[in-house]
Each structure stands twice: as C-alpha cells, then as structure tokens.
Design an enzyme around this catalytic site. Structure first.
Site, PDB file in Angstrom:
ATOM      1  N   TYR A 146       0.847  -1.205   0.000  1.00  0.00           N
ATOM      2  CA  TYR A 146       0.000   0.000   0.000  1.00  0.00           C
ATOM      3  C   TYR A 146       0.878   1.249   0.000  1.00  0.00           C
ATOM      4  O   TYR A 146       0.728   2.134   0.837  1.00  0.00           O
ATOM      5  CB  TYR A 146      -0.943  -0.036   1.205  1.00  0.00           C
ATOM      6  CG  TYR A 146      -1.741  -1.321   1.267  1.00  0.00           C
ATOM      7  CD1 TYR A 146      -2.802  -1.533   0.397  1.00  0.00           C
ATOM      8  CD2 TYR A 146      -1.407  -2.336   2.157  1.00  0.00           C
ATOM      9  CE1 TYR A 146      -3.517  -2.717   0.414  1.00  0.00           C
ATOM     10  CE2 TYR A 146      -2.124  -3.535   2.180  1.00  0.00           C
ATOM     11  CZ  TYR A 146      -3.169  -3.711   1.307  1.00  0.00           C
ATOM     12  OH  TYR A 146      -3.871  -4.887   1.321  1.00  0.00           O
ATOM     13  N   TRP A 163     -14.156 -10.225  -6.478  1.00  0.00           N
ATOM     14  CA  TRP A 163     -15.251 -10.774  -5.648  1.00  0.00           C
ATOM     15  C   TRP A 163     -16.604 -10.674  -6.311  1.00  0.00           C
ATOM     16  O   TRP A 163     -17.487 -11.491  -6.065  1.00  0.00           O
ATOM     17  CB  TRP A 163     -15.299 -10.111  -4.266  1.00  0.00           C
ATOM     18  CG  TRP A 163     -14.217 -10.634  -3.391  1.00  0.00           C
ATOM     19  CD1 TRP A 163     -13.391  -9.909  -2.604  1.00  0.00           C
ATOM     20  CD2 TRP A 163     -13.812 -11.998  -3.259  1.00  0.00           C
ATOM     21  NE1 TRP A 163     -12.496 -10.740  -1.992  1.00  0.00           N
ATOM     22  CE2 TRP A 163     -12.737 -12.022  -2.378  1.00  0.00           C
ATOM     23  CE3 TRP A 163     -14.253 -13.200  -3.819  1.00  0.00           C
ATOM     24  CZ2 TRP A 163     -12.095 -13.201  -2.017  1.00  0.00           C
ATOM     25  CZ3 TRP A 163     -13.615 -14.372  -3.476  1.00  0.00           C
ATOM     26  CH2 TRP A 163     -12.552 -14.364  -2.589  1.00  0.00           C
ATOM     27  N   PHE A 189      -4.335  -6.595  11.337  1.00  0.00           N
ATOM     28  CA  PHE A 189      -4.733  -7.614  12.331  1.00  0.00           C
ATOM     29  C   PHE A 189      -3.572  -8.191  13.133  1.00  0.00           C
ATOM     30  O   PHE A 189      -3.788  -8.884  14.105  1.00  0.00           O
ATOM     31  CB  PHE A 189      -5.517  -8.736  11.657  1.00  0.00           C
ATOM     32  CG  PHE A 189      -4.987  -9.111  10.305  1.00  0.00           C
ATOM     33  CD1 PHE A 189      -3.761  -9.725  10.171  1.00  0.00           C
ATOM     34  CD2 PHE A 189      -5.716  -8.822   9.171  1.00  0.00           C
ATOM     35  CE1 PHE A 189      -3.267 -10.063   8.933  1.00  0.00           C
ATOM     36  CE2 PHE A 189      -5.229  -9.150   7.902  1.00  0.00           C
ATOM     37  CZ  PHE A 189      -4.000  -9.772   7.786  1.00  0.00           C
ATOM     38  N   ARG A 204      -8.115 -14.344   1.186  1.00  0.00           N
ATOM     39  CA  ARG A 204      -6.820 -13.973   0.584  1.00  0.00           C
ATOM     40  C   ARG A 204      -5.929 -13.250   1.586  1.00  0.00           C
ATOM     41  O   ARG A 204      -5.310 -12.237   1.270  1.00  0.00           O
ATOM     42  CB  ARG A 204      -7.065 -13.103  -0.650  1.00  0.00           C
ATOM     43  CG  ARG A 204      -7.765 -13.872  -1.738  1.00  0.00           C
ATOM     44  CD  ARG A 204      -7.976 -13.081  -2.973  1.00  0.00           C
ATOM     45  NE  ARG A 204      -8.935 -12.022  -2.804  1.00  0.00           N
ATOM     46  CZ  ARG A 204      -9.470 -11.333  -3.815  1.00  0.00           C
ATOM     47  NH1 ARG A 204      -9.128 -11.617  -5.034  1.00  0.00           N
ATOM     48  NH2 ARG A 204     -10.340 -10.382  -3.599  1.00  0.00           N
ATOM     49  N   HIS A 207      -2.577 -16.556   2.468  1.00  0.00           N
ATOM     50  CA  HIS A 207      -1.594 -16.788   1.392  1.00  0.00           C
ATOM     51  C   HIS A 207      -0.509 -15.701   1.339  1.00  0.00           C
ATOM     52  O   HIS A 207       0.480 -15.863   0.652  1.00  0.00           O
ATOM     53  CB  HIS A 207      -2.285 -16.961   0.030  1.00  0.00           C
ATOM     54  CG  HIS A 207      -2.848 -15.717  -0.565  1.00  0.00           C
ATOM     55  ND1 HIS A 207      -3.352 -15.673  -1.846  1.00  0.00           N
ATOM     56  CD2 HIS A 207      -3.003 -14.461  -0.064  1.00  0.00           C
ATOM     57  CE1 HIS A 207      -3.778 -14.443  -2.104  1.00  0.00           C
ATOM     58  NE2 HIS A 207      -3.590 -13.696  -1.043  1.00  0.00           N
TER      59      HIS A 207
HETATM   60  C1  LIG Z   1      -4.911  -9.327  -0.322  1.00  0.00           C
HETATM   61  S1  LIG Z   1      -5.787  -8.278   0.778  1.00  0.00           S
HETATM   62  C2  LIG Z   1      -7.284  -9.180   0.948  1.00  0.00           C
HETATM   63  C3  LIG Z   1      -8.465  -8.283   1.191  1.00  0.00           C
HETATM   64  C4  LIG Z   1      -9.850  -8.960   1.181  1.00  0.00           C
HETATM   65  N1  LIG Z   1      -9.991  -9.900   2.252  1.00  0.00           N
HETATM   66  C5  LIG Z   1     -10.110  -9.610  -0.166  1.00  0.00           C
HETATM   67  O1  LIG Z   1     -10.086 -10.838  -0.282  1.00  0.00           O
HETATM   68  O2  LIG Z   1     -10.362  -8.872  -1.125  1.00  0.00           O
HETATM   69  C6  LIG Z   1      -4.890  -8.504   2.253  1.00  0.00           C
HETATM   70  C7  LIG Z   1      -5.466  -7.890   3.508  1.00  0.00           C
HETATM   71  O3  LIG Z   1      -4.517  -8.092   4.568  1.00  0.00           O
HETATM   72  C8  LIG Z   1      -4.467  -6.923   5.372  1.00  0.00           C
HETATM   73  N2  LIG Z   1      -3.172  -6.843   6.065  1.00  0.00           N
HETATM   74  C9  LIG Z   1      -2.997  -6.824   7.410  1.00  0.00           C
HETATM   75  N3  LIG Z   1      -1.721  -6.700   7.740  1.00  0.00           N
HETATM   76  C10 LIG Z   1      -1.047  -6.628   6.584  1.00  0.00           C
HETATM   77  C11 LIG Z   1       0.325  -6.442   6.270  1.00  0.00           C
HETATM   78  N4  LIG Z   1       1.257  -6.315   7.212  1.00  0.00           N
HETATM   79  N5  LIG Z   1       0.663  -6.418   4.979  1.00  0.00           N
HETATM   80  C12 LIG Z   1      -0.263  -6.553   4.020  1.00  0.00           C
HETATM   81  N6  LIG Z   1      -1.591  -6.717   4.240  1.00  0.00           N
HETATM   82  C13 LIG Z   1      -1.969  -6.740   5.504  1.00  0.00           C
HETATM   83  C14 LIG Z   1      -4.724  -5.785   4.412  1.00  0.00           C
HETATM   84  O4  LIG Z   1      -5.231  -4.659   5.078  1.00  0.00           O
HETATM   85  C15 LIG Z   1      -5.763  -6.417   3.475  1.00  0.00           C
HETATM   86  O5  LIG Z   1      -7.044  -6.192   3.994  1.00  0.00           O
END
Ligand SMILES: C[S@@+](CC[C@H](N)C(=O)[O-])C[C@H]1O[C@@H](n2cnc3c(N)ncnc32)[C@H](O)[C@@H]1O
Length: 297
Positions: A146, A163, A189, A204, A207
């Site tokens: 991000y 989705w 989280f 997702r 992974h």
């Molecule tokens: C690939 S996205 C998936 C979003 C959603 N659940 C979807 O399937 O569309 C990964 C998610 O992990 C969260 N996340 C939490 N900690 C993270 C970190 N350190 N690096 C990257 N993503 C992180 C992001 O905010 C994001 O919501």
C-alpha cells in the site's frame, strides 16, 4: 517434423508468447480502447488513434491483434474496417462493464507484471521483489503493498472486482446460517486486537504469510472467540501433490514475487489450523479460482 513434434512446437510457441497476449490486453485497457468503443461503436482505426492520442501504426496493429484474440469484432464497410467491442470486452474490460475487471488489469499490468520481470531473482532468493522493482524495502509488507494512495485504491478496487465474480461460489460453499456475528478480517490484524465474533472471514489473507505468522494469526482468533466459532478461509487450493491446478500454481508463484506467503494444499491448511488449536476442519473446492475452508473451535 512429425505430428507430435509439430504439436510440441506449437505449444512451445504459445508459452513463449503468452506474456505478449497479456500485455496486449493490458495496453488496450490502459489506452481506453474498450471504453471508447463502448461509448461509440464501429470506429475506424485512424479515428480511434486520434481520439486516444496514439500513433496510427501502433493502434491499427493493436486493434487487429485484439480481433484475433476475440476481444474486438471487425466489420468491413466501403473497404474500411470498423471495430467494436466483443462481448468479453464489454463485460470485463470496460470501466462500466457489469463484471468489470478494469482495475485488476491495471494492477496486473503496472505492479504484478513489473514484479514478475524479476521472477528469476525471486526464485534464486526466495523472496518478493519490491526492492528491485520499485526500490521499496519489503520488510514491512503493508508499506510495500500500500505504498501510495493510488496503489491502495487500485488494488482494493481490483480485489473487489474479483469478488463480484467469485464471491457467491465461496460464500455459498458452506451453510453459514448458524453464524450471526461475522467479521471480515482486514486492516492491521497483527497489531490490533481481534474483536469477538461467531465467524471470521479470512479471504486472501493467509496466502500472504509464512506458516508461523499464519499460526500466530489463527491463534489470536482462536483466543478471541467462543467454542463453536468458525473461520472461513477463502483461497485457491493447490492439489495435494502441488502439481496443479495451473492457476493456483501461478498464483503461488505470484505470492513469492509479491508477498511473504504461498498458496497451500488442504493438508497444509489443516496443519496450520491444528497448530492454532482448531479441531473441526472441512474444505470445499468450488471448481472456480477460489475455494473455501471452514474450521471451527
Ligand atoms: C490481499 S488483501 C485481501 C483483502 C480482502 N480480504 C479480499 O479478499 O479482497 C490482504 C489484507 O490483509 C491486510 N493486512 C494486514 N496486515 C497486513 C500487512 N502487514 N501487509 C499486508 N496486508 C496486511 C490488508 O489490510 C488487506 O485487507
């Protein structure tokens, strides 16, 4: 050449040229070809080139490759070729399409494609390629993925677009009616406390991470919820021997290039859940890209 050799050579060439096909589609999207043809059907190549500010030479080639790829249709009138969108383009490639994947394509073109340029180094080093590709340190994955408002918006819109097509299959894979309070896990989280809920959706997420971090996250969830609570994991599942499906294998390689994680087999997920304390574990293959796992405390 024998027939078998002919077939092998043809497959070999399809593989060699695969990236060109992706790039043609990305480029036509980026230049706005499909959006223009959605608002005005039946345009000649020179009008399209003028409206989109491109060369005639490049646009004519781009349009004709898109015709061969069945992204565009062409009609001859008075010796002139008139182009229009094929159904696939109207649905998936225009910004306004009912199943638009426009932002995901932009993300694939600008971010994923660039990272894959360093696949060799990723395989050699066993780690993502943000530093080499964008000069961004990857010790904080959040910061890397991000890295700007624009990148965040493009990625989030792209995920949402996927989705809109795949969501129904995974969310109906199990009977989720016993769960009333559902929490779709996102944000940060690893740092923030996990709120209490009946069902946690991890779509997702796993992974992106190596095994220890997955177990840590699942343990935190286990501790935050009451017995009977569930975790719905949405991921693409690899076959147990890891030799397919090809899309899952390629996505796993993408996790190598872009994250700290990988795609997993049902047995690998089962192990992570067992280590975190969960007992009940079921999985369902949807036959589409994304599959579902339901584990319960
Ligand atoms: C690939 S996205 C998936 C979003 C959603 N659940 C979807 O399937 O569309 C990964 C998610 O992990 C969260 N996340 C939490 N900690 C993270 C970190 N350190 N690096 C990257 N993503 C992180 C992001 O905010 C994001 O919501």
């Amino acid at each position: 050449m024998s027939l078998a050799e002919d077939l092998d050579y043809s497959l070999f060439n399809d593989y060699i040229n695969g990236f060109m096909v992706s790039k043609v589609m990305f480029t036509a999207c980026e230049l706005g070809v499909f959006d223009l043809l959605e608002s005005e059907e039946f345009l000649t190549f020179d009008v399209i080139a003028e409206r989109l500010g491109t060369s005639f030479r490049g646009m004519e080639q781009l349009l004709d490759v898109c015709v061969t790829l069945k992204l565009l249709k062409v009609e001859m009138k008075g010796g002139k070729a008139l182009y229009q969108n094929a159904e696939l383009a109207t649905l998936y490639l225009t910004k306004s399409g009912t199943k638009s994947q426009y932002n995901m394509l932009l993300y694939m073109s600008k971010t994923t494609y660039s990272c894959w340029n360093h696949l060799t180094e990723a395989i050699r080093e066993g780690k993502n390629q943000y530093m080499r590709t964008f000069g961004i340190p990857s010790d904080d994955l959040f910061e890397a993925i991000y890295r700007s408002e624009e990148e965040l918006v493009k990625f989030m819109r792209g995920l949402h677009e996927i989705w809109s097509i795949n969501g129904r299959d995974v969310i109906t894979a199990f009977d989720l009616s016993p769960f009333t309070l559902i929490y779709d896990l996102g944000g940060d989280f690893f740092r923030d406390p996990i709120p209490e809920a009946d069902l946690y959706i991890l779509a997702r997420i796993l992974h992106d991470w190596e095994d220890n971090k997955c177990v840590q996250l699942l343990r935190n969830i286990y501790q935050a919820c009451k017995p009977g609570c569930g975790v719905l994991v949405v991921e693409t599942l690899l076959a147990e021997d890891k030799r397919g499906p090809l899309t899952s294998q390629l996505y796993s390689m993408n996790m190598l290039v872009q994250t700290e994680g990988k795609e997993r087999t049902p047995t690998e997920y089962h192990k992570l859940f067992t280590q975190a304390g969960f007992q009940d574990f079921q999985f369902k293959k949807t036959g589409k890209i994304y599959d579902a796992i339901l584990a319960r405390k």
